[in-house]
Design an enzyme around this catalytic site. Structure first.
Site, PDB file in Angstrom:
ATOM      1  CB  ILE A 169      25.064 109.127  72.968  1.00  0.00           C
ATOM      2  CG1 ILE A 169      25.831 109.693  71.648  1.00  0.00           C
ATOM      3  CG2 ILE A 169      24.908 107.769  73.190  1.00  0.00           C
ATOM      4  CD1 ILE A 169      27.268 109.670  71.748  1.00  0.00           C
ATOM      5  CB  CYS A 187      25.967 118.366  68.429  1.00  0.00           C
ATOM      6  SG  CYS A 187      26.903 116.749  68.271  1.00  0.00           S
ATOM      7  CE1 TYR A 212      27.575 109.442  67.738  1.00  0.00           C
ATOM      8  CE2 TYR A 212      26.986 109.751  65.634  1.00  0.00           C
ATOM      9  CZ  TYR A 212      27.598 108.925  66.342  1.00  0.00           C
ATOM     10  OH  TYR A 212      28.720 108.027  65.967  1.00  0.00           O
ATOM     11  CB  CYS A 213      28.555 115.331  70.781  1.00  0.00           C
ATOM     12  SG  CYS A 213      27.231 116.315  71.366  1.00  0.00           S
ATOM     13  CB  THR A 214      28.646 112.756  75.354  1.00  0.00           C
ATOM     14  OG1 THR A 214      29.864 112.350  74.842  1.00  0.00           O
ATOM     15  CG2 THR A 214      28.324 112.285  76.680  1.00  0.00           C
TER      16      THR A 214
END
Length: 296
Positions: A220, A198, A191-193
Site C-alpha cells: 500500500i 503478501c 496486498y499489505c502495508t
C-alpha cells in the site's frame, strides 16, 4: 535542521548466521541512536526504524553494503518528531531479535527462499500494472487484504475481501478451511502495508491451488506514493508505531467507524481494561469505554 523520518524495509534471502546479523544491526542502531524493531531469521530481515534523516541515510548505506541486502526496498515516510537527543518519538526503544519467521504466519516449514526471494509467490504487480489488470479484467479482479482485520477498518482497497483475522497466523487456518475456495478461479491480488506479508501469503495461496495470484509490489505504501487518494485505495494506512496511521493526501476519506458511537474516525486505541489486549477503532470521546461495553 533535524528531520524525523521512518524507514520500512525487508529482504527475503538465505542468511547463514542470523545471530551475527542481529549483533551487527543492534550495535549499528545503538551507535546511531536509532529506535524501532527488527526481526531476523534464516530467511531474511524485516524492520522499521525511526530517526533523523541524516542518521538513517548512514544506516541505509551500511545496511546495503551487505551483499544480500544490497537491493532491499527501503520505504521512507515522515516521522512525528525527535527528542532532545535526536531519537525518534515514534518508537520507545530499539529491539533487534532473531525469530523463526520474520512475519509470523505460523508456517515456517512452508516458506522457501532463495537468493531471488520467496519461491512460488504470486506474480508481482507495480501500482501501474495493477491498474492495467483492473482495466483489462474489471470486476473479475479480487483484492485480498493480507493484513489483520483491524487495519482494514480504517483503510482498504475498494471492494476488497477482508478475512476475519486478529493475527497473521489466522490466514493459514482460514485458507485450509476452504473459506476462500470460491476465489480459486479468479485473479486474486494480495496486498499489505509494505509488501512483506503478501510475499508469504501469496505463496501459501498458490500452494493451496489458487491459480492466478498476484502481489502488489511495495504494498500500500508504494501504491499511495503513486496514486495517493485518487486511485483504488480508500481511507488511512494503519502503521505499527506511535503515529497510528498515515494519509496519502489532504483529501483522504475517513472510512473507519467508532465502535462506541459510530462516528467516522481513523483513530485506533487499546482497550483501557488492563486485562484486555484488544485494539479498537474508536473516537476520542469513546476511548475510555471498556471492551465489555464495546462487545455489548
Amino acid at each position: 535542521m533535524a528531520t524525523p523520518k521512518i524507514v520500512l524495509f525487508y529482504a527475503f534471502t538465505p542468511l547463514a548466521d542470523p545471530e551475527a546479523l542481529r549483533v551487527w544491526q543492534r550495535d549499528l542502531g545503538q551507535a546511531l541512536g536509532l529506535r524501532g524493531r527488527l526481526l531476523i531469521s534464516k530467511d531474511g530481515i524485516n524492520g522499521t526504524l525511526g530517526g533523523d534523516i541524516g542518521v538513517l541515510k548512514k544506516w541505509a548505506r551500511s545496511f546495503r553494503s551487505y551483499a544480500p541486502f544490497a537491493d532491499a526496498d527501503i520505504k521512507w515516510s515522515e516521522g512525528t518528531g525527535l527528542d532532545a537527543e535526536g531519537r525518534s518519538l515514534d518508537f520507545p526503544k530499539l529491539s533487534v531479535k532473531v525469530r523463526d519467521e520474520i512475519v509470523s504466519f505460523g508456517a515456517p516449514g512452508e516458506l522457501r527462499v532463495d537468493e531471488h526471494g520467496v519461491v512460488g509467490g504470486g506474480t508481482r504487480l507495480t501500482p501501474e500494472e495493477l491498474h492495467e489488470l483492473v482495466d483489462a479484467r474489471g470486476d473479475e479482479v479480487v483484492f485480498f487484504d493480507g493484513r489483520n482485520a483491524l487495519e482494514a477498518q480504517i483503510g482498504r482497497f475498494r471492494g476488497a475481501v477482508v478475512p476475519d483475522t486478529e493475527t497473521t497466523r489466522d490466514f493459514v487456518r482460514l485458507l485450509d478451511s476452504g473459506a476462500y475456495d470460491d476465489l480459486k478461479g479468479k485473479p486474486v491480488v494480495t496486498y499489505c502495508t509494505g509488501g512483506i506479508r503478501c510475499e508469504v501469503l501469496s505463496s501459501l495461496m498458490t500452494a493451496r491451488g489458487f491459480g492466478e495470484v498476484y502481489q502488489l509490489e511495495g504494498g500500500i505504501v508504494r501504491y499511495g506514493e503513486k496514486y495517493g487518494d485518487d486511485g483504488l485505495w480508500d481511507g488511512s494506512l494503519y502503521v505499527f508505531d506511535r503515529r497510528g496511521s498515515v494519509d496519502f493526501s489532504d483529501h483522504a476519506r475517513v472510512i473507519g467507524e467508532c465502535v462506541g458511537c459510530g462516528a467516522p474516525t481513523k483513530r485506533t486505541a487499546n482497550c483501557p481494561d488492563p486485562s484486555c489486549r484488544t485494539q479498537f477503532v474508536v473516537c476520542e470521546n469513546c476511548e475510555s469505554v471498556s471492551c465489555a461495553e464495546h462487545a455489548a
